[in-house]
Design an enzyme around this catalytic site. Sequence first.
Site, mmCIF file in Angstrom:
data_model
loop_
_atom_site.group_PDB
_atom_site.id
_atom_site.type_symbol
_atom_site.label_atom_id
_atom_site.label_comp_id
_atom_site.label_asym_id
_atom_site.label_seq_id
_atom_site.Cartn_x
_atom_site.Cartn_y
_atom_site.Cartn_z
ATOM 1 N N GLU A 81 0.810 -1.219 0.000
ATOM 2 C CA GLU A 81 0.000 0.000 0.000
ATOM 3 C C GLU A 81 0.845 1.272 0.000
ATOM 4 O OE1 GLU A 81 -3.133 0.404 -0.384
ATOM 5 O OE2 GLU A 81 -3.797 -1.676 -0.274
ATOM 6 N N GLU A 112 8.083 -22.080 7.231
ATOM 7 C CA GLU A 112 8.451 -21.209 8.351
ATOM 8 C C GLU A 112 9.484 -21.848 9.274
ATOM 9 O OE1 GLU A 112 5.538 -21.819 12.068
ATOM 10 O OE2 GLU A 112 4.569 -20.801 10.391
#
Length: 269
Positions: A81, A112
Amino acid sequence: MAKKLLTESDSNYDHLEKMTVLELLENINQEDQTVAQSVEKCIPEIEKLVLEIVPRMEQGGKLFYIGAGTSGRLGIVDASECPPTFGVPHDLVVGLIAGGDGAIRKAVEFAEDDSKQGWKDLKQHGINSLDIVIGIAASGRTPYVIGAVESAGQNGCLTGCITCNENTKLAEVSAHPIEALVGPEFVTGSTRMKAGTAQKLILNMISTSVMIKLGHVQGNKMVDMQLSNEKLVERGIKMLQEHLSISEENAKQLLAKYGSVRRAIEASQ
């Protein structure tokens, strides 16, 4: 026996399947109302981190968010953004997720758990000692994130983290740990809920305050926003009308000529 993590503690509610829809919604909302209070307690730590981020970025440093699962996705959302909102290059704020971009939509099993891959991923983006790395992990124990943040610190980067447990390994390897202790989730262990909301709020605070201090906002307006759709063009026109006290037609002409609100304002002063 290891102490149970706060993020894994039992919900304040039980027999969820027996609740009506209204009860479910009201109880989830009740829990959500506590999140902002938990984040408020973190403001001193967030401030310290932001005050160190700004001068590094003024010198050309980049900001990296790195996480796995929901935490990684939230970092990517915030990073993605920044260019349209503040007109900055796409590589200035970067979000990385364990398992690569494919993991944004679909979980990549065991990604992960690799403690070395995070630093490898950062190096693919040309990381250097001016840069900032913020690890995001609700549990504070994700190897991918811990390894990345620890290696970043060892290589001269500024490091921080956002976690929802106390005294974690991730906090230990971070120069600026932020611990948003939101407590038990409505669905036990579902950290996409309150923990995710807290992480998003903190990411909003970091990126917005940094971008304001870097000069990408004037007054309260996004003067550097990318005019990438009609809604934003209309917003830009209104900004110029208000700032310069001119007609809509004149504002349209200025925006068309200069291509950005900032350049239009500067050319008119």
